[in-house]
Design an enzyme around this catalytic site. Structure first.
Site: not given
Ligand SMILES: NC(=O)c1ccc[n+]([C@@H]2O[C@H](COP(=O)([O-])OP(=O)(O)OC[C@H]3O[C@@H](n4cnc5c(N)ncnc54)[C@H](OP(=O)(O)O)[C@@H]3O)[C@@H](O)[C@H]2O)c1
Length: 252
Positions: A141, A154, A158
């Site tokens: 991130s 967080y 990261k």
């Molecule tokens: N969205 C942003 O703005 C952003 C920015 C920078 C970085 N990121 C990073 O991008 C990645 C994906 O995030 P996202 O925004 O796509 O999030 P999201 O829409 O909340 O999706 C998260 C995914 O991870 C799964 N998950 C959560 N906790 C888990 C666990 N303990 N074990 C296994 N699976 C788990 C969830 O499914 P279940 O609930 O079924 O487990 C879901 O499939 C993350 O690493 C996040 O930190 C996101």
């Protein structure tokens, strides 16, 4: 960027950035294993793939080493190989000053965002990649690049992902490439609280004037897991609409 004949595992592949990456990899011809904690989320995700025979879903919690070993084993048993691992699952149970985070919030964030990168990479290495080679992609991130209000711990995890990427790339070369993507704010469930009620105000501060979409991250992910990036390792690519490319405020 043809991935035909390869097998990929995408953790947190049931929605958001992980699902977009899994779909992109599948469209390039690879077999894909998606994992997350909840079976119903995975079942919904499976329906979005054009060829469902090329996708397999496994429920697993990334915060456990036993589960990581089981997930990697299940992927290899199902499709016969494991060429690509995308460490995508992430969480953020605390928003607020760093000094107010509880021990359990700290521990959970560490296990899911940071330790899981190593346990899944290690499982893939020991069970497949040491012998056959492969590619690992970690989702970091822009929070890992500097201070952020409300997202302190967080962001610390990261920052660790960015360093883990460099360390693993160094240790696993030359047979395994390891890279990371550092997204800015992307329109997903995880970040809903950050963008839902003030999108106009937020996007006014992003040079490209819009939020990221999961597809923006998936396109670069495809480059990094394919042979198009065959001489790239240990790198973190920022995809943030220019968020981190701003004047420093006249200091100096
Ligand atoms: N969205 C942003 O703005 C952003 C920015 C920078 C970085 N990121 C990073 O991008 C990645 C994906 O995030 P996202 O925004 O796509 O999030 P999201 O829409 O909340 O999706 C998260 C995914 O991870 C799964 N998950 C959560 N906790 C888990 C666990 N303990 N074990 C296994 N699976 C788990 C969830 O499914 P279940 O609930 O079924 O487990 C879901 O499939 C993350 O690493 C996040 O930190 C996101």
């Amino acid at each position: 960027m043809d991935l035909e004949g390869r097998t990929a595992l995408v953790t947190g592949g049931s929605r958001g950035i992980g699902l977009a990456i899994a779909q992109k990899i599948a469209e390039a011809g690879a077999r894909v294993v998606i994992s997350s904690r909840r079976e119903e989320n995975l079942a919904q995700a499976l329906e979005t793939f054009r060829d469902q025979t090329m996708v397999h879903a496994v429920t697993a919690h990334v915060g456990s080493r036993l589960e990581a070993d089981r997930l990697v084993r299940a992927s290899i048993e199902h499709f016969g190989s494991l060429d690509i691992v995308v460490n995508n699952a992430g969480t953020n149970p605390h928003f607020g000053p760093l000094v107010d985070i509880s021990d359990s919030q700290m521990q959970k964030t560490y296990e899911v965002n940071q330790a899981a990168i190593l346990t899944h990479s290690a499982a893939a290495w020991h069970q497949w990649m040491r012998e056959h080679g492969g590619v690992i992609l970690n989702i970091a991130s822009i929070g890992g690049l500097g201070p952020e209000s409300g997202l302190g711990w967080y962001s610390v995890t990261k920052a660790a992902v960015i360093h883990l990427t460099k360390q693993l790339a160094w240790e696993l070369a030359p047979s395994v490439r390891v890279n990371a993507i550092a997204p800015g704010l992307v329109r997903t469930e995880l970040a809903r609280g950050l963008w839902e009620n003030n999108e106009t105000e937020i996007t006014s501060r992003i040079p490209l004037r819009r939020l990221g979409e999961p597809e923006d991250i998936a396109q670069m992910a495809l480059v990094l897991v394919s042979d198009a990036s065959s001489w790239v390792t240990g790198q973190t690519i920022v995809i943030d609409g220019g968020t981190t490319n701003q004047p420093t405020g006249g200091v100096g």
